[in-house]
Motif scaffolding. Structure first.
Motif, PDB file in Angstrom:
ATOM      1  N   ASP A   1     -12.473  -3.376 -11.314  1.00 23.34           N
ATOM      2  CA  ASP A   1     -13.412  -3.882 -10.199  1.00 23.34           C
ATOM      3  C   ASP A   1     -12.384  -4.199  -9.046  1.00 23.34           C
ATOM      4  O   ASP A   1     -12.201  -5.200  -8.473  1.00 23.34           O
ATOM      5  CB  ASP A   1     -14.174  -5.259 -10.368  1.00 23.34           C
ATOM      6  N   ASN A   2     -11.499  -3.326  -8.752  1.00 25.86           N
ATOM      7  CA  ASN A   2     -10.498  -3.309  -7.634  1.00 25.86           C
ATOM      8  C   ASN A   2     -10.585  -1.881  -6.997  1.00 25.86           C
ATOM      9  O   ASN A   2     -11.597  -1.245  -6.827  1.00 25.86           O
ATOM     10  CB  ASN A   2      -8.988  -3.503  -7.975  1.00 25.86           C
ATOM     11  N   LYS A   3      -9.770  -1.708  -6.064  1.00 19.26           N
ATOM     12  CA  LYS A   3      -9.783  -0.378  -5.250  1.00 19.26           C
ATOM     13  C   LYS A   3      -8.602   0.567  -5.648  1.00 19.26           C
ATOM     14  O   LYS A   3      -8.043   1.073  -4.557  1.00 19.26           O
ATOM     15  CB  LYS A   3      -9.741  -0.587  -3.987  1.00 19.26           C
ATOM     16  N   LEU A   4      -8.088   0.331  -6.882  1.00 16.25           N
ATOM     17  CA  LEU A   4      -6.910   1.328  -7.066  1.00 16.25           C
ATOM     18  C   LEU A   4      -7.223   2.680  -7.359  1.00 16.25           C
ATOM     19  O   LEU A   4      -8.083   3.186  -7.670  1.00 16.25           O
ATOM     20  CB  LEU A   4      -6.303   0.699  -8.448  1.00 16.25           C
ATOM     21  N   THR A   5      -6.075   3.655  -6.816  1.00 18.74           N
ATOM     22  CA  THR A   5      -6.513   4.912  -6.768  1.00 18.74           C
ATOM     23  C   THR A   5      -5.217   5.496  -7.699  1.00 18.74           C
ATOM     24  O   THR A   5      -5.470   6.848  -8.060  1.00 18.74           O
ATOM     25  CB  THR A   5      -6.238   5.445  -5.356  1.00 18.74           C
ATOM     26  N   ILE A   6      -4.187   4.808  -8.172  1.00 16.99           N
ATOM     27  CA  ILE A   6      -3.093   5.125  -8.924  1.00 16.99           C
ATOM     28  C   ILE A   6      -2.699   3.925  -9.493  1.00 16.99           C
ATOM     29  O   ILE A   6      -2.436   2.683  -9.048  1.00 16.99           O
ATOM     30  CB  ILE A   6      -2.083   5.816  -8.038  1.00 16.99           C
ATOM     31  N   LEU A   7      -1.944   4.161 -10.622  1.00 14.63           N
ATOM     32  CA  LEU A   7      -1.284   3.149 -11.409  1.00 14.63           C
ATOM     33  C   LEU A   7       0.178   3.486 -11.648  1.00 14.63           C
ATOM     34  O   LEU A   7       0.342   4.639 -11.740  1.00 14.63           O
ATOM     35  CB  LEU A   7      -1.924   3.182 -12.977  1.00 14.63           C
ATOM     36  N   PRO A   8       1.046   2.571 -11.678  1.00 14.45           N
ATOM     37  CA  PRO A   8       2.258   2.709 -11.757  1.00 14.45           C
ATOM     38  C   PRO A   8       2.814   3.198 -13.135  1.00 14.45           C
ATOM     39  O   PRO A   8       2.420   2.786 -14.358  1.00 14.45           O
ATOM     40  CB  PRO A   8       3.163   1.697 -11.180  1.00 14.45           C
ATOM     41  N   GLU A   9       3.984   4.070 -13.124  1.00 15.70           N
ATOM     42  CA  GLU A   9       4.548   4.507 -14.292  1.00 15.70           C
ATOM     43  C   GLU A   9       5.344   3.228 -15.007  1.00 15.70           C
ATOM     44  O   GLU A   9       5.288   3.467 -16.118  1.00 15.70           O
ATOM     45  CB  GLU A   9       5.503   5.682 -14.058  1.00 15.70           C
ATOM     46  N   ALA A  10       5.460   2.374 -14.508  1.00 13.74           N
ATOM     47  CA  ALA A  10       5.930   1.132 -14.956  1.00 13.74           C
ATOM     48  C   ALA A  10       5.334   0.437 -15.835  1.00 13.74           C
ATOM     49  O   ALA A  10       5.862  -0.357 -16.755  1.00 13.74           O
ATOM     50  CB  ALA A  10       6.307   0.007 -14.033  1.00 13.74           C
ATOM     51  N   LEU A  11       3.953   0.826 -16.021  1.00 11.68           N
ATOM     52  CA  LEU A  11       3.186   0.158 -17.221  1.00 11.68           C
ATOM     53  C   LEU A  11       3.745   0.710 -18.485  1.00 11.68           C
ATOM     54  O   LEU A  11       3.500   0.040 -19.457  1.00 11.68           O
ATOM     55  CB  LEU A  11       1.826   0.688 -17.070  1.00 11.68           C
ATOM     56  N   GLY A  12       4.318   1.775 -18.548  1.00  9.62           N
ATOM     57  CA  GLY A  12       4.884   2.115 -19.817  1.00  9.62           C
ATOM     58  C   GLY A  12       5.948   1.456 -20.522  1.00  9.62           C
ATOM     59  O   GLY A  12       6.324   1.693 -21.570  1.00  9.62           O
ATOM     60  N   THR A  13       6.530   0.561 -19.648  1.00  8.41           N
ATOM     61  CA  THR A  13       7.466  -0.178 -19.959  1.00  8.41           C
ATOM     62  C   THR A  13       7.035  -1.597 -20.612  1.00  8.41           C
ATOM     63  O   THR A  13       7.813  -2.554 -21.072  1.00  8.41           O
ATOM     64  CB  THR A  13       8.529  -0.856 -18.994  1.00  8.41           C
ATOM     65  N   LEU A  14       5.635  -1.806 -20.648  1.00  9.71           N
ATOM     66  CA  LEU A  14       5.118  -3.091 -21.235  1.00  9.71           C
ATOM     67  C   LEU A  14       4.849  -2.792 -22.629  1.00  9.71           C
ATOM     68  O   LEU A  14       3.589  -2.613 -23.284  1.00  9.71           O
ATOM     69  CB  LEU A  14       3.715  -3.415 -20.534  1.00  9.71           C
TER      70      LEU A  14
ATOM     71  N   ASN B   1      -8.785  -9.054 -11.791  1.00 10.69           N
ATOM     72  CA  ASN B   1     -10.147  -8.381 -11.686  1.00 10.69           C
ATOM     73  C   ASN B   1     -10.853  -8.689 -10.448  1.00 10.69           C
ATOM     74  O   ASN B   1     -10.504  -9.875  -9.928  1.00 10.69           O
ATOM     75  CB  ASN B   1     -10.899  -8.255 -12.903  1.00 10.69           C
ATOM     76  N   SER B   2     -11.450  -7.814  -9.722  1.00  7.27           N
ATOM     77  CA  SER B   2     -12.449  -8.247  -8.451  1.00  7.27           C
ATOM     78  C   SER B   2     -11.691  -8.700  -7.282  1.00  7.27           C
ATOM     79  O   SER B   2     -11.915  -9.662  -6.804  1.00  7.27           O
ATOM     80  CB  SER B   2     -13.536  -9.278  -8.958  1.00  7.27           C
ATOM     81  N   LEU B   3     -10.618  -8.375  -7.227  1.00  9.25           N
ATOM     82  CA  LEU B   3      -9.691  -8.865  -5.861  1.00  9.25           C
ATOM     83  C   LEU B   3      -9.439  -7.896  -4.881  1.00  9.25           C
ATOM     84  O   LEU B   3      -8.557  -7.951  -4.074  1.00  9.25           O
ATOM     85  CB  LEU B   3      -8.449  -9.398  -6.394  1.00  9.25           C
ATOM     86  N   SER B   4     -10.040  -6.624  -4.898  1.00  9.78           N
ATOM     87  CA  SER B   4      -9.949  -5.521  -4.108  1.00  9.78           C
ATOM     88  C   SER B   4      -8.339  -5.065  -3.971  1.00  9.78           C
ATOM     89  O   SER B   4      -7.848  -4.661  -2.732  1.00  9.78           O
ATOM     90  CB  SER B   4     -10.390  -5.834  -2.542  1.00  9.78           C
ATOM     91  N   LEU B   5      -7.917  -5.131  -4.961  1.00 15.71           N
ATOM     92  CA  LEU B   5      -6.297  -4.677  -5.322  1.00 15.71           C
ATOM     93  C   LEU B   5      -6.249  -3.111  -4.861  1.00 15.71           C
ATOM     94  O   LEU B   5      -7.213  -2.385  -5.313  1.00 15.71           O
ATOM     95  CB  LEU B   5      -5.724  -4.958  -6.569  1.00 15.71           C
ATOM     96  N   LYS B   6      -5.191  -2.913  -3.962  1.00 15.10           N
ATOM     97  CA  LYS B   6      -5.278  -1.412  -3.655  1.00 15.10           C
ATOM     98  C   LYS B   6      -3.685  -0.781  -4.113  1.00 15.10           C
ATOM     99  O   LYS B   6      -3.530   0.335  -4.397  1.00 15.10           O
ATOM    100  CB  LYS B   6      -5.152  -1.358  -2.197  1.00 15.10           C
TER     101      LYS B   6
END
Length: 267
Positions: free
Chosen positions: A83-96, A59-64
Motif C-alpha cells: 500500500d505505497n506508491k512504489l514503481t520499482i524495487l532496488p536490486e539491493a533486496l537480493g543482498t538480504l 506499509n501505507s506510507l505513500s513511499l515512492k
C-alpha cells in the motif's frame, strides 16, 4: 545523523549521506526521510531481536522510493512494503540473505528486481494489486518459494516453467486474465492451495490430477465447460468452487457430478 534538509530522492546523493556502519534504525530513519516522512517514528514500524531489526513494516506510507542502503538491514526476515506508491524495487533486496517474507502488494510495480532469485530463504512473496502484465519470470529462480500471491494484476499467462517451484504449496492468481493452466502445473507435488478464480480459463489440464496433495481448488468465475476425469483421482477437496462457469450439470455420466453434489451445488 542525517540532516533532514539534505534528504533527496536521488539515490546517488543518498549514498553519500549514509555510511555502511550505521545502525539498523539509522538506515530506516534515512529511508523514511528520503521519502519526506521526517515525523514518522521508526519504532512504530519495526520488530527487533538482539538489537537488530528482523521485521520492517513500512506499509501505507505513500513511499515512492526504497534506496539501495536497505542492504545494510542484513538480519531482516520480513519486509512489508504494501500500500505505497512504489514503481520499482532496488536490486539491493537480493543482498538480504535472511529474508523469508516480502510483501509489496498494492503498489505500482510492473517488474521485480532480478536479484530476488538469489535469496536463499525467501518462502513468501506477495505482488498482488500491482501493474504486472506478465508472469514475473524471475520468481522461477526462487527455489524455496512456498507461497506466491499475484492477485489483481493484468497477467494473461502462467509461465510454462512454473514446475521449477518445487516447494510451492500456495498459488493465488485471482482477478487476472489467465486463459489457460499449463500442463506443467501437474509437477507441483506439494501444491495444496490453488486459487485462480475470476480469470478466463477455458479448460483444466489433466495433469492437475497429479497434484496429489491439493486440498483447495478455487476455479469459480471462469469459462470452464468440462472437467478432466483425472481430477477424480485426487483426495476429496477441503474446498472446491466451480461456480459461475459453463459446466453442464445435467451430465449424469460424468464422474464429476458427485463432486458437484458434495461441494458446490451452484456450479
Amino acid at each position: 545523523i542525517i540532516d533532514s534538509d539534505s534528504a533527496t530522492d536521488s539515490s546517488s546523493t543518498f549514498a553519500t549521506i549514509i555510511p555502511s556502519a550505521l545502525s539498523d534504525t539509522c538506515v530506516i530513519r534515512a529511508i523514511l526521510d528520503t521519502n519526506g516522512l521526517f515525523s514518522v517514528p521508526v519504532s512504530d514500524h519495526i520488530e527487533t531481536t538482539e538489537s537488530r531489526v528482523f521485521k520492517l513494516g513500512l506499509n501505507s506510507l505513500s513511499l515512492k522510493f526504497i534506496p539501495d542502503q536497505i542492504r545494510h538491514l542484513n538480519k531482516l526476515e520480513a519486509l512489508i512494503l504494501s500500500d505505497n506508491k512504489l514503481t520499482i524495487l532496488p536490486e539491493a533486496l537480493g543482498t538480504l540473505n535472511e529474508l523469508t517474507i516480502l510483501n509489496v502488494s498494492f503498489n505500482n510495480l510492473i517488474s521485480l528486481p532480478s536479484s530476488l532469485n538469489i535469496l536463499p530463504l525467501l518462502t513468501t512473496l506477495n505482488i498482488s494489486n500491482n501493474k504486472f502484465e506478465s508472469f514475473p519470470e524471475i520468481i522461477l529462480g526462487i527455489k524455496g518459494l512456498k507461497y506466491f500471491y499475484c492477485n489483481n494484476n493484468s497477467i494473461d499467462t502462467i509461465h510454462s516453467e512454473i514446475a521449477q517451484l518445487k516447494e510451492l504449496t500456495t498459488f493465488e492468481c485471482n482477478y487476472n486474465s489467465i486463459k489457460e493452466i499449463p500442463s506443467s502445473i501437474g509437477e507441483l507435488k506439494k501444491l495444496f492451495f490453488l486459487s485462480l478464480h475470476h480469470n478466463e480459463i477455458g479448460s483444466i489440464p489433466k495433469q492437475l490430477g497429479n497434484c496429489s496433495r491439493i486440498g483447495n481448488c478455487l476455479l469459480n468465475d471462469n469459462n470452464l465447460t468440462s472437467l478432466p476425469n483425472s481430477l477424480n483421482n485426487l483426495k476429496p477437496f477441503i474446498g472446491l468452487d466451480l461456480s459461475n462457469n459453463y459446466l453442464d450439470i445435467t451430465d449424469t455420466v460424468s464422474p464429476w457430478t458427485k463432486w458437484a453434489d458434495r461441494y458446490d451445488k451452484g456450479w
